[in-house]
Design a protein around this motif. Structure first.
Motif, short mmCIF file in Angstrom:
data_model
loop_
_atom_site.label_atom_id
_atom_site.label_comp_id
_atom_site.label_asym_id
_atom_site.label_seq_id
_atom_site.Cartn_x
_atom_site.Cartn_y
_atom_site.Cartn_z
N ALA A 46 0.83 -1.20 0.00
CA ALA A 46 0.00 0.00 0.00
C ALA A 46 0.87 1.25 0.00
O ALA A 46 2.04 1.23 0.39
N GLY A 47 0.27 2.34 -0.45
CA GLY A 47 0.95 3.62 -0.39
C GLY A 47 1.46 4.12 -1.72
O GLY A 47 1.69 3.34 -2.65
N VAL A 48 1.64 5.43 -1.81
CA VAL A 48 2.11 6.07 -3.03
C VAL A 48 3.62 5.91 -3.15
O VAL A 48 4.36 6.01 -2.16
N ARG A 49 4.09 5.63 -4.36
CA ARG A 49 5.52 5.54 -4.63
C ARG A 49 5.81 6.24 -5.96
O ARG A 49 4.88 6.60 -6.68
N THR A 50 7.07 6.39 -6.28
CA THR A 50 7.47 7.12 -7.47
C THR A 50 8.03 6.18 -8.53
O THR A 50 8.87 5.32 -8.21
N GLU A 51 7.54 6.32 -9.76
CA GLU A 51 8.12 5.64 -10.92
C GLU A 51 8.96 6.65 -11.70
O GLU A 51 8.61 7.83 -11.79
N TYR A 52 10.06 6.17 -12.28
CA TYR A 52 11.00 7.03 -12.99
C TYR A 52 11.10 6.60 -14.45
O TYR A 52 11.03 5.40 -14.76
N PHE A 53 11.33 7.58 -15.33
CA PHE A 53 11.36 7.32 -16.76
C PHE A 53 12.50 8.10 -17.41
O PHE A 53 12.66 9.31 -17.16
N SER A 54 13.24 7.41 -18.26
CA SER A 54 14.32 8.03 -19.01
C SER A 54 13.91 8.13 -20.47
O SER A 54 13.39 7.17 -21.05
N HIS A 55 14.15 9.30 -21.07
CA HIS A 55 13.78 9.51 -22.47
C HIS A 55 14.66 8.67 -23.39
O HIS A 55 15.87 8.57 -23.19
#
Length: 473
Positions: A259-268
């Protein structure tokens, strides 16, 4: 020697029109979600090498929070993986893992696609992988899926480097980059253009990660916060992702429902860079597509939606369907008409099935089948016509009041009906790394569409709908 047609199809919870499954209405929360998705324009294709490579948390967020149509393209069916459940290996294991993916997609709501590539086992790097895989044929398959699904954003799970941890993982990124460039080129795989048009996605991204001791994320990368609680699901998207991933039982891939909000990361990687969101400079809704009145019509439907009586939305939905049918953009019109037809059918509470007590059928023989149909809508659904494969009945029969209608018929299986088997296994594999698929238009499909269907012509209001129901045990 008898030619046997296996007619066993599970009667699971499905709502898709003209599909290989029996028709069941969606739950009210799912109808409401589909209405919100009807308003949204972007599409996302997530791409990796194997079943269980996908980021289920991100898929769940894209579909349920962002309300964008999302698909997962797994280059292989996982034929070379382990099997903790039994002794099946090779193609048999690939079939098991295909259905594990389909069960996962039922939970997170994404569509599922595949190529002809076979998981031949571990490879060290892309050079090793492409000694086995035919890069051109797999690239053609990915281009086909892109042209058919028409995503605005493609997201790779892996980079084309050693950080991917597996040669097939890295190769999936190499193929994605090639396909991204070629999908809009009319000179690339021109035979496909008899069925689809060229398509240029806006951008290609890599969903960076921290796996064990490998950390590829950076704070200067594009970010998205995912995992929010969804009251209609009764859980957060991370919790839903844990349930979805745990369906990969043959691989022992169960994970905690976090549970809970987390961060996803993206590289161009390619295309136009995004600075704020995945969907920068992509039309988000009908208004941004210069179709000004459709958003208002959908907003009224969302505001007035009755979870206990979704059929109250039928009048507004039929008005909206008429407006969508007037669109000049053929691709958008096709996509959105299919979506609204699914919603309308669910709002009527329509269920349809064609069943027999015989688990197998022989080509040329006749069998007793029952057509069961029911509608729970206060507004009647008219069953105008039934095409039974070898005969047609014109009925104009009213279906309403939650009253089951059963019609029995003897149906003859066509003498030239093919043996039922997965389309990618109909022919011997081209080699140890590539399936042989004679009909290229089947590529991408997770499984066969039903070859033998009873076709219904329904009238809802003044509109007519064709619904195909497969012959089933």
């Amino acid at each position: 020697m008898f030619k046997v047609i296996i007619a066993v199809l599970g009667l699971g919870f499905f709502t898709t029109l003209c599909s290989a499954q029996q028709v069941r209405p969606a739950k009210s929360a799912e109808i409401y979600r589909d209405l919100k998705t009807l308003k949204r324009m972007p599409k996302v294709l997530y791409l990796a090498a194997h079943p269980d490579d996908e980021n289920t948390g991100l898929l769940s967020w894209l579909i349920n929070e962002q309300n964008v149509e999302t698909g997962y393209l797994s280059l292989t069916r996982g034929d070379g993986g382990q099997n903790l459940l039994g002794t099946e290996q090779g193609a048999a294991l690939g079939l098991i893992r295909t259905h594990e993916l389909l069960e996962a997609r039922k939970l997170d709501g994404a569509q599922q696609f595949f190529t002809r590539a076979i998981d031949f086992g571990f490879s060290k790097n892309t050079d090793d992988t492409f000694k086995q895989w035919d890069a051109d044929s797999i690239t053609a398959d990915v281009v086909w899926v892109i042209r058919k699904f028409r995503p605005d954003v493609i997201i790779c799970r892996f980079p084309p480097t050693a950080a991917a941890g597996h040669g097939q993982h890295a190769a999936s990124a190499v193929v994605a980059e090639k396909a991204f460039k070629l999908a809009a080129d009319k000179n690339a795989f021109p035979g496909q253009l008899k069925y689809v048009n060229v398509w240029q996605p806006k951008r290609l991204l890599w969903n960076t990660f921290r796996f064990g001791g490998v950390n590829t994320i950076s704070e200067n990368q594009l970010k998205a916060n995912v995992g929010q609680f969804d009251a209609q699901l009764g859980m957060g998207y991370g919790e839903l992702a844990g349930l979805s991933r745990s369906l990969h039982k043959s691989q022992g891939a169960g994970t905690q429902s976090v549970a809970g909000v987390r961060t996803e990361y993206f590289s161009h990687v390619l295309g136009e860079p995004a600075k704020a969101t995945l969907f920068d400079k992509i039309p988000l809704n009908w208004t941004e597509k210069a179709v000004n009145d459709v958003d208002d019509l959908i907003d009224v439907l969302l505001l007035s939606f009755d979870y206990n009586h979704p059929d109250k939305s039928l009048h507004g939905l039929l008005m909206l369907r008429k407006r969508i049918s007037e669109l000049q953009d053929a691709g958008l019109k096709k996509d959105k008409l299919a979506a609204i037809d699914k919603i309308i059918l669910s709002c009527t509470g329509f269920m349809g099935e064609v069943v027999t007590n015989q688990p197998e059928a022989i080509a040329g023989n006749s069998y007793n089948f029952r057509l069961n149909v029911i509608s729970r809508s206060a507004s009647p659904v008219i069953l105008e016509q039934v095409n039974w494969i070898n005969q047609t009945d014109n009925l104009n029969r009213r279906i309403s009041g939650d009253s089951l209608v059963t019609i029995e018929r003897k149906i003859q299986i066509p003498a030239d009906a093919k043996i039922t088997e997965p389309y990618w296994l109909e022919n011997a594999a081209k080699n140890a790394a590539t399936f042989s698929v004679a009909n290229d238009t089947l590529i991408g499909l997770a499984e066969n569409e039903a070859a033998l269907n009873v076709s219904l012509l329904l009238k809802i209001g003044t509109d007519k709908f064709t619904v195909k129901l497969p012959l089933s045990f």
